[in-house]
Design an enzyme around this catalytic site. Structure first.
Site, mmCIF file in Angstrom:
data_model
loop_
_atom_site.group_PDB
_atom_site.id
_atom_site.type_symbol
_atom_site.label_atom_id
_atom_site.label_comp_id
_atom_site.label_asym_id
_atom_site.label_seq_id
_atom_site.Cartn_x
_atom_site.Cartn_y
_atom_site.Cartn_z
ATOM 1 N N ASP A 13 -5.050 11.611 -40.960
ATOM 2 C CA ASP A 13 -4.170 10.244 -40.237
ATOM 3 C C ASP A 13 -2.991 11.141 -39.517
ATOM 4 O OD1 ASP A 13 -5.763 8.252 -41.416
ATOM 5 O OD2 ASP A 13 -4.546 8.812 -43.125
ATOM 6 N N LYS A 16 -4.344 13.303 -34.603
ATOM 7 C CA LYS A 16 -5.470 14.173 -33.893
ATOM 8 C C LYS A 16 -5.814 13.484 -32.413
ATOM 9 C CE LYS A 16 -7.832 14.354 -37.657
ATOM 10 N NZ LYS A 16 -6.960 13.933 -38.668
ATOM 11 N N GLY A 40 -10.629 7.746 -38.146
ATOM 12 C CA GLY A 40 -10.080 6.549 -37.196
ATOM 13 C C GLY A 40 -8.966 7.304 -36.311
ATOM 14 N N HIS A 41 -9.535 7.675 -35.194
ATOM 15 C CA HIS A 41 -8.431 8.320 -34.245
ATOM 16 C C HIS A 41 -7.789 7.476 -33.138
ATOM 17 C CE1 HIS A 41 -10.466 12.512 -35.058
ATOM 18 N NE2 HIS A 41 -10.120 11.827 -36.213
ATOM 19 N N GLN A 226 -10.225 13.689 -40.450
ATOM 20 C CA GLN A 226 -9.667 13.700 -41.698
ATOM 21 C C GLN A 226 -8.910 15.155 -41.677
ATOM 22 O OE1 GLN A 226 -13.498 13.630 -42.053
ATOM 23 N NE2 GLN A 226 -12.962 11.618 -41.704
#
Length: 429
Positions: A13, A16, A40-41, A226
């Protein structure tokens, strides 16, 4: 040419997706090398928020090639929905999207196994996203998995059924109280339909594709998911993900030789967060932590779960930078700390009666006690700042302290969620 790597230095988180998007114009190929839809980007530009789970974050640049590498695990249903969501916003990624034939497939029964395993752990649960990631990687290492390339075989149906039956037998072993979060029959029908969609995309031998691109002088950016502290080997085991999230994972997840790795861009927040269970030395389980959570909007992009929050942990950051061979740093969410008059930074741990500045084997609360130094905060609104010279002196000092402690330059500063709210510091420009 070399492959540059961009990855997280904390518990995920870190931001990235945003930085990949910002840097994509400098590259020809963006390649995801591990993880799956548990990622979740988040990217924000032109007033619109986009969340990517499996597709590389370079997808918003139509002249760039995006590759889903062999180290990624793919849920065909989520993958198709992700593409359709982009298309609904007039972004069609399919023309410049390639998928490795060696990437493994997440089956509906993998998700059932994930839920059953987490349920069986009770209070010792690891905080899985329940996307089937762990069971899929278990089948990969157990040499039972289905890969994208298997979709092209006339034996696919038989292989799928054999793996499904194996999973059903494993589920039966959990007993009668196994949770059933969805109908397998309905999920299977949707999955098989999505598989047919996936077959229509460009499926490639990605290791050849990427090495040929390097030979042709093209620039490649490897995108991790991650964070380092969730690495299966070097993270806070067993509260980790099921893949190698570190730089070495880019080699195995893309088929790139170690001597082809170039710059390693390590991303970290100006503070720390974590989702799910596991040790977190600088956690603020109090009103201050809640204030940090609200100021930073710290809720999972994939799960929506509130993130645990805490101050910056220098022993942890230095450990992650060492493991990855980070050559430059990107500090995210510096604007969030404008809500605090003073900022605490963990510089050492008290461990077995000794003051140490490195990450030991165990970092549970009964094993280490963080030792803090106080730094002056900045109350200025950073979100409109576009030049490094405009930054408040206290933020410059905070950044210089991090560079001094890690020995690595902070080349990128994020001062807001939008791609425009990014300062490339002197040296990177």
């Amino acid at each position: 040419m070399k492959v540059d790597v961009l990855l997280g230095l904390q518990w995920g988180d870190e931001g990235k997706g945003k930085i990949v998007d910002v840097l994509t114009p400098d590259y020809d190929v963006i390649a995801r090398f591990q993880g799956g839809p548990n990622a979740g980007h988040t990217l924000i530009f032109n007033g619109t928020k986009h969340v990517l789970h499996t597709i590389p974050s370079g997808v918003f640049h139509p002249d760039k090639q995006n590759v889903v590498g062999n180290g990624v695990v793919i849920d065909p249903v989520i993958f198709r929905k992700e593409i359709e969501a982009l298309q609904a916003r007039d972004v069609d990624p399919t023309a410049n999207l390639c998928i490795s034939k060696k990437a493994h497939l997440i089956l509906p029964t993998h998700r059932l196994l994930d839920a059953a395993s987490e349920h069986a752990k009770g209070k010792a649960k690891i905080g899985s996203t329940l996307k089937g990631i762990g069971p899929t990687y278990m089948d990969k290492t157990g040499r039972n998995g289905l890969r994208v390339g298997d979709l092209l075989s006339d034996q696919f149906a038989a292989r799928y059924d054999a793996l499904k039956q194996k999973h059903l037998g494993m589920l039966a072993a959990f007993g009668d109280d196994v949770p059933t979060p969805f109908s397998l029959e309905e999920a299977e029908a949707e999955w098989l339909d999505a598989v047919a969609f996936l077959k229509g995309l460009r499926l490639i031998d990605s290791e050849h594709f990427l090495n040929e691109a390097l030979a042709a002088g093209k620039r490649i950016l490897a995108e991790g998911a991650q964070g380092t502290m969730l690495d299966i080997d070097f993270g806070t085991y067993p509260f980790v993900t099921s893949s190698n999230t570190v730089t070495a994972g880019a080699c195995t997840g893309l088929g790139i030789a170690p001597n082809r790795i170039g710059e390693v861009i390590g991303i970290f927040k100006a503070y720390c967060t974590r989702v799910g269970s596991g040790p977190f030395p600088t956690e603020l389980d109090n009103a201050e932590g809640e204030a940090l959570r609200q100021a930073g909007g710290e809720f999972g992009a994939t799960t929506g779960r509130p993130r645990r929050t805490g101050w910056l942990d220098l022993p942890q950051l230095k450990y992650a930078a060492m493991i990855n061979g980070a050559t430059e740093l990107a500090m995210m969410k510096s604007d969030v700390l404008s809500a605090f008059d003073t900022i605490q930074v963990c510089t050492h741990y008290l461990h077995d009666g000794e003051r140490i500045d490195y990450l030991p084997f165990g970092i549970n609360p009964d094993e280490v006690t963080p030792i803090y130094e106080e730094h002056p905060g900045w109350t200025e609104d950073l979100t409109e700042i576009t030049e490094e010279s405009e930054l408040p002196q206290s933020l410059k000092d905070y950044t210089a302290m991090i560079e001094r402690e890690t020995g690595i330059p902070v080349s990128i500063l994020s001062v807001g969620p939008d791609r425009k709210q990014t300062i490339l510091r002197s040296g990177r420009k």
